[in-house]
Scaffold this motif. Sequence first.
Motif, PDB file in Angstrom:
ATOM      1  N   VAL A   1      48.473  41.897 -23.695  1.00 12.10           N
ATOM      2  CA  VAL A   1      48.358  42.024 -22.238  1.00 12.10           C
ATOM      3  C   VAL A   1      46.980  42.566 -21.883  1.00 12.10           C
ATOM      4  N   SER A   2      46.547  43.606 -22.586  1.00 14.41           N
ATOM      5  CA  SER A   2      45.232  44.200 -22.301  1.00 14.41           C
ATOM      6  C   SER A   2      44.098  43.237 -22.622  1.00 14.41           C
ATOM      7  N   LEU A   3      44.175  42.572 -23.760  1.00 13.12           N
ATOM      8  CA  LEU A   3      43.118  41.629 -24.144  1.00 13.12           C
ATOM      9  C   LEU A   3      43.048  40.453 -23.177  1.00 13.12           C
ATOM     10  N   ASN A   4      44.206  39.927 -22.795  1.00 18.85           N
ATOM     11  CA  ASN A   4      44.229  38.805 -21.854  1.00 18.85           C
ATOM     12  C   ASN A   4      43.681  39.208 -20.495  1.00 18.85           C
TER      13      ASN A   4
ATOM     14  N   ASN B   1      39.161  38.355 -16.823  1.00 14.55           N
ATOM     15  CA  ASN B   1      38.075  38.885 -15.998  1.00 14.55           C
ATOM     16  C   ASN B   1      36.704  38.568 -16.590  1.00 14.55           C
ATOM     17  N   VAL B   2      36.646  37.512 -17.409  1.00 10.75           N
ATOM     18  CA  VAL B   2      35.426  36.923 -17.957  1.00 10.75           C
ATOM     19  C   VAL B   2      34.679  37.870 -18.909  1.00 10.75           C
ATOM     20  N   HIS B   3      35.418  38.656 -19.674  1.00  8.46           N
ATOM     21  CA  HIS B   3      34.826  39.486 -20.708  1.00  8.46           C
ATOM     22  C   HIS B   3      35.028  38.806 -22.059  1.00  8.46           C
TER      23      HIS B   3
END
Length: 76
Positions: free
Chosen positions: A9-12, A17-19
């Motif tokens: 969830v955090s990675l997605n 957010n284009v990171h």
Amino acid sequence: MADIDRLFVSLNRLVDNVHSVVVSAHPLDVIKTADRVIDLGPEGVPEGGELIACRPPERAACKASSTGKLLKELQS
């Protein structure tokens, strides 16, 4: 498994957010979700450290890649 779900969830959220995100992981459930697999090897230290593959997970299989072979079996 709940920790891995929270990690996804955090990675997605970061990717949405284009990171760019680089994760060093061994569990195939994590590896198979990557956009690209950067496989170093062919074995651990001292026989490791060479770039074996840099491909999407579905194309990561190659003769020198243990990870690629496991990903190929997982897709079958």
